[in-house]
Design a protein around this motif. Structure first.
Motif, PDB file in Angstrom:
ATOM      1  N   LYS A   3       1.185  -1.384   0.199  1.00  0.00           N
ATOM      2  CA  LYS A   3      -0.030  -0.023  -0.381  1.00  0.00           C
ATOM      3  C   LYS A   3       1.365   1.244  -0.167  1.00  0.00           C
ATOM      4  CE  LYS A   3      -2.370   1.914   3.657  1.00  0.00           C
ATOM      5  NZ  LYS A   3      -3.613   1.903   4.646  1.00  0.00           N
ATOM      6  N   GLU A   5       0.134   4.982   0.386  1.00  0.00           N
ATOM      7  CA  GLU A   5      -0.560   5.978   1.305  1.00  0.00           C
ATOM      8  C   GLU A   5       0.717   6.828   1.881  1.00  0.00           C
ATOM      9  OE1 GLU A   5      -1.665   4.990   4.854  1.00  0.00           O
ATOM     10  OE2 GLU A   5      -1.686   6.596   5.886  1.00  0.00           O
ATOM     11  N   MET A  20       0.008   9.511 -12.052  1.00  0.00           N
ATOM     12  CA  MET A  20      -1.205   8.031 -11.701  1.00  0.00           C
ATOM     13  C   MET A  20      -1.648   7.285 -11.774  1.00  0.00           C
ATOM     14  SD  MET A  20       0.238   7.803  -8.652  1.00  0.00           S
ATOM     15  CE  MET A  20       1.403   8.513  -9.096  1.00  0.00           C
ATOM     16  N   VAL A  25      -2.035   3.350 -13.341  1.00  0.00           N
ATOM     17  CA  VAL A  25      -2.589   2.787 -11.074  1.00  0.00           C
ATOM     18  C   VAL A  25      -4.533   2.900 -11.585  1.00  0.00           C
ATOM     19  CG1 VAL A  25      -3.417   4.088  -9.420  1.00  0.00           C
ATOM     20  CG2 VAL A  25      -0.700   3.840 -10.080  1.00  0.00           C
ATOM     21  N   GLY A  27      -6.636   1.605  -9.510  1.00  0.00           N
ATOM     22  CA  GLY A  27      -7.546   1.833  -8.402  1.00  0.00           C
ATOM     23  C   GLY A  27      -6.431   2.649  -7.305  1.00  0.00           C
ATOM     24  N   MET A  28      -7.415   3.510  -6.811  1.00  0.00           N
ATOM     25  CA  MET A  28      -7.137   5.258  -5.761  1.00  0.00           C
ATOM     26  C   MET A  28      -8.264   5.491  -4.779  1.00  0.00           C
ATOM     27  SD  MET A  28      -6.038   8.783  -6.404  1.00  0.00           S
ATOM     28  CE  MET A  28      -4.617   8.231  -7.736  1.00  0.00           C
ATOM     29  N   SER A  29      -8.067   5.089  -3.501  1.00  0.00           N
ATOM     30  CA  SER A  29      -8.662   5.982  -2.932  1.00  0.00           C
ATOM     31  C   SER A  29      -8.600   6.589  -2.622  1.00  0.00           C
ATOM     32  CB  SER A  29      -9.392   5.055  -1.162  1.00  0.00           C
ATOM     33  OG  SER A  29      -9.596   3.836  -1.334  1.00  0.00           O
ATOM     34  N   GLU A  62      -4.682   6.563  -1.348  1.00  0.00           N
ATOM     35  CA  GLU A  62      -3.830   5.328  -1.124  1.00  0.00           C
ATOM     36  C   GLU A  62      -4.438   4.295  -2.469  1.00  0.00           C
ATOM     37  OE1 GLU A  62      -5.383   3.726   3.450  1.00  0.00           O
ATOM     38  OE2 GLU A  62      -7.095   5.508   2.347  1.00  0.00           O
ATOM     39  N   MET A  63      -3.041   3.730  -2.478  1.00  0.00           N
ATOM     40  CA  MET A  63      -2.953   2.875  -3.595  1.00  0.00           C
ATOM     41  C   MET A  63      -2.118   1.729  -3.199  1.00  0.00           C
ATOM     42  SD  MET A  63      -1.778   5.632  -6.273  1.00  0.00           S
ATOM     43  CE  MET A  63      -1.200   6.582  -5.225  1.00  0.00           C
ATOM     44  N   VAL A  65      -0.891  -1.816  -4.766  1.00  0.00           N
ATOM     45  CA  VAL A  65       0.005  -1.900  -6.183  1.00  0.00           C
ATOM     46  C   VAL A  65       1.226  -3.149  -5.860  1.00  0.00           C
ATOM     47  CG1 VAL A  65      -0.016   0.726  -6.768  1.00  0.00           C
ATOM     48  CG2 VAL A  65       1.807  -0.106  -5.953  1.00  0.00           C
TER      49      VAL A  65
END
Ligand SMILES: Nc1ncnc2c1ncn2[C@@H]1O[C@H](COP(=O)(O)OP(=O)(O)OP(=O)(O)O)[C@@H](O)[C@H]1O
Ligand SMILES: [Mg+2]
Length: 113
Positions: A3, A5, A20, A25, A27-29, A62-63, A65
């Protein structure tokens, strides 16, 4: 899996998100947070008095990977941040044990690609 962050200035968010996307990338929050770092939020030549702190608005990104992608993505974040001013940002990297795509039950790497 790891992760990544990172805590960045809100005005840098669009630049980082674009970088990103360029890096692929998938997925990301993102969360609006408040925080301080080593200067305890005193950034304009003032020294933080003992025991005092000021929270400033930041974006947490947050990703999760693949291990093999971590250094490339971290470098892309750093390259996209150009102010080099105190309070620019901080990146944390931590291990992720597993991931699950709820719809299919895929786990691990299969769940994040
Ligand atoms: N140790 C930490 N734990 C959790 N969050 C942190 C930590 N350090 C920094 N942050 C978050 O990162 C944001 C940015 O930190 P900041 O860039 O000020 O780090 P710094 O180490 O003080 O570096 P600089 O000297 O460039 O200011 C903070 O506002 C906070 O939200
Ligand atoms: Mg700081």
């Amino acid at each position: 899996m790891k992760k990544i962050e990172c805590y960045i200035q809100p005005f840098d968010f669009d630049t980082v998100a674009h970088a990103m996307a360029v890096e692929g990338v998938v997925g990301m929050s993102v969360t609006e947070v408040r925080g301080f770092g080593v200067q305890r939020g005193f950034h304009r030549g003032e020294e933080a008095p003992p025991g005092e702190y000021r929270f400033h608005p930041k974006m947490k990104v947050e990703m999760v990977v693949s291990d093999a992608d971590v250094e490339r993505i971290v470098q892309a974040i750093q390259d996209s941040l150009k102010s080099h001013m105190i309070g620019e940002g901080k990146i944390f990297i931590s291990p992720v044990e597993d991931a699950i795509r709820t719809r299919t039950g895929e786990r691990g790497e299969a769940a994040i690609h």
